[in-house]
Design a protein around this motif. Structure first.
Motif: not given
Length: 358
Positions: A179-193, A232-243
């Motif tokens: 779980l800790a590794n997955e959290k790191v990857y989520r942060g990396v992916e968001s930062a990359r975007c 897997a972590v809906p509590e970490e969601s940011v924002g929302e989309l019209a789509a």
């Protein structure tokens, strides 16, 4: 290793995987090159595929490499887009500047490929070691979007990741480390975007597992994170989309009446129960006006280009490339067994969800 026997298996249509070639290496090149010189046309083609699988482009030699490049160039001129399958993880960048995309991802040694060949190569990125992080497929511009399949090496190996070899043997601690590794990857992916969106005005990242219900999407615009969602972590969601309007999010339950499936009879054939469950589920959803769930495929189709929906209607500019990451430059091309230069999507597997929509 008996490479002639492997080549004959390829000709016979037997399944041969790169895993089965794990013990092959440079010592097998002389035998394969001899087959290339003296074998039948079918054997020569099989030997060329095996040389590429075991040693990468460098093992082919100038003549064969030139032959493959000429064949690819001839096919690029007449290629018709084919929908991709098993893409799972991809970036979508709103640009036709492929060179800028390669630079932004730290890619080099780009080789032109048809979309069919790029798909075939990408579908073989699941092996261990550096197979997943050595090579990236970058599409041509598709309706103004360039799709990138794969991660930069730095994103695949962030500093805060703990290697599985260092994990405790205790299951609970292993789970916490995962779980800790997955959290790191989520942060990396968001930062990359976010980083990519500063350069290209926007950047999307999509994930849709074809083995389970895991899905996520990340949307950034002009250096700001607009939307992040991971089932897997809906509590970490940011924002929302019209789509997303008009859909349930993947983690949300379908609000059906309690006990709606309790009286479905169980028979000797478990498919009977499944079919009736599907029929009733669809009927109740329609009667109660309950929306479908969205996923990364839904959002990608609405906001950019979905790889599974490209086809003759798609506007194509330029051509795709296979390029090396830092890991690829260090460790070389991962093993890839190319049986042809044409890709046909596999037929969809039959499912009880498709048998009866009443």
């Amino acid at each position: 290793m008996d490479m002639r026997a492997v080549a004959e298996s390829l000709i016979a249509g037997d399944h041969v995987s790169t895993w089965e070639l794990r013990d092959a290496g440079p010592d097998d090149f002389p035998e394969l090159r001899e087959i290339r010189r003296t074998g039948s046309p079918a054997l020569r083609n099989a030997a060329r595929a095996l040389l590429f699988a075991v040693g990468g482009p460098e093992a082919l030699g100038e003549y064969d490499l030139g032959l493959v490049r000429r064949l690819i160039r001839s096919k690029l001129a007449v290629e018709v887009p084919v929908a991709m399958r098993s893409c799972e993880y991809w970036f979508a960048i709103p640009t036709t500047d492929q060179a800028a995309v390669l630079d932004a991802f730290g890619l080099s040694d780009a080789e032109p490929v048809t979309m069919s060949l790029g798909t075939e190569i990408w579908n073989q990125h699941y092996d261990s070691g550096h197979q997943r992080c050595a090579r990236v497929y970058v599409s041509p511009a598709l309706d103004g979007w360039t799709l990138v399949f794969g991660r930069p090496s730095d994103d695949q190996h962030p500093a805060d990741i703990t290697e599985e070899s260092s994990w405790s043997i205790e299951p609970r601690e292993q789970y916490q480390a995962m779980l800790a590794n997955e959290k790191v990857y989520r942060g990396v992916e968001s930062a990359r975007c976010v980083e990519l969106s500063r350069r290209f005005s926007a950047a999307h990242l999509y994930f849709r597992s074809h083995g389970d219900s895991m899905t996520s999407w990340c949307i950034a615009e002009k250096g700001e994170l607009v939307r992040f969602y991971d089932v897997a972590v809906p509590e970490e969601s940011v924002g929302e989309l019209a789509a997303e309007n008009g859909y349930l999010l993947p983690h949300e339950d379908t609000p059906l009446p309690e006990g709606w499936a309790d009286d479905i009879e169980h028979t000797e054939n478990p498919l009977d129960w499944q079919r009736e469950w599907v029929r009733r589920h669809r009927r109740l959803k329609a009667e109660l006006g309950i929306p479908d769930h969205c996923d990364a495929d839904t959002i990608a189709e609405a906001l950019s280009v979905h790889p599974g929906k490209i086809g003759p209607h798609t506007r194509v500019e330029g051509h795709g490339v296979i390029a090396l990451t830092r890991c690829g430059r260090e460790y070389g091309h991962p093993r890839t067994l190319l049986t042809g230069l044409a890709y046909t999507p596999p037929p969809e597997r039959p499912s009880v969800f498709d048998e009866d929509r009443t």
